[in-house]
Design a protein around this motif. Structure first.
Motif: not given
Length: 170
Positions: A15-16, A42-44, A48-49, A54-59
């Protein structure tokens, strides 16, 4: 990377990073037909995108940076929303202005496909708005092959654009 350039690191996006990633993406929204979004975010609005990777997973969302700034990012996302498409992902790379030609896109894709190697992913797809020879070369270098072209599928900047679709077996 050239010896006279700062070392590039690749890591999972957090998120940073949302402000820098939004700035990079908005460059393409405002200045190019590479994305068919037409209104900057905007960053906000991009949170959601970002959180959907996530760190683990196909996306995945991988970020390249040097000591000074974010140089670009690579992502995977759902190819289509229906359940049977789950083993297929759409991939993309976006580089900060001035970062092209340094091997950043190549490094991002190397790391992205390494991360996907252990995942339940069968195919990767990339849609490339034409003309975009650097993107075609990058995807071809990584084993993507042309699957077809949708003609005049998007309208931006008062004209229609074709999108070539490339696929890669994983």
């Amino acid at each position: 990377m050239a010896d006279d350039q700062p070392e590039v690191q690749v890591r999972a996006g957090t998120e940073a990073d949302v402000e820098a990633l939004t700035e990079i993406y908005n460059h393409y929204v405002r200045e190019t037909a590479i994305t068919f979004d037409t209104v900057p975010f905007t960053p906000e609005q991009r949170l959601p995108w970002l959180r959907s990777h996530p760190v683990d997973g196909p996306h995945r969302l991988l970020v390249a940076h040097d000591a000074d700034r974010c140089l670009g990012y690579a992502t995977t996302g759902p190819f289509r929303p229906k359940a049977a498409y789950a083993p297929s992902v759409e991939v993309s790379v976006y580089l900060a202005p001035g970062s092209a030609g340094r091997g950043v896109g190549t490094l991002l894709y190397e790391r992205l496909f390494e991360a996907l190697a252990g995942e339940d992913v069968h195919r990767a797809y990339a849609g490339i708005a034409l003309p975009n020879e650097p993107s075609v070369r990058l995807h071809t270098r990584f084993g993507f092959r042309h699957a077809g072209t949708f003609t005049e599928v998007g309208r931006k900047f008062g004209r229609y654009w074709d999108v070539a679709w490339y696929q890669k077996e994983l």
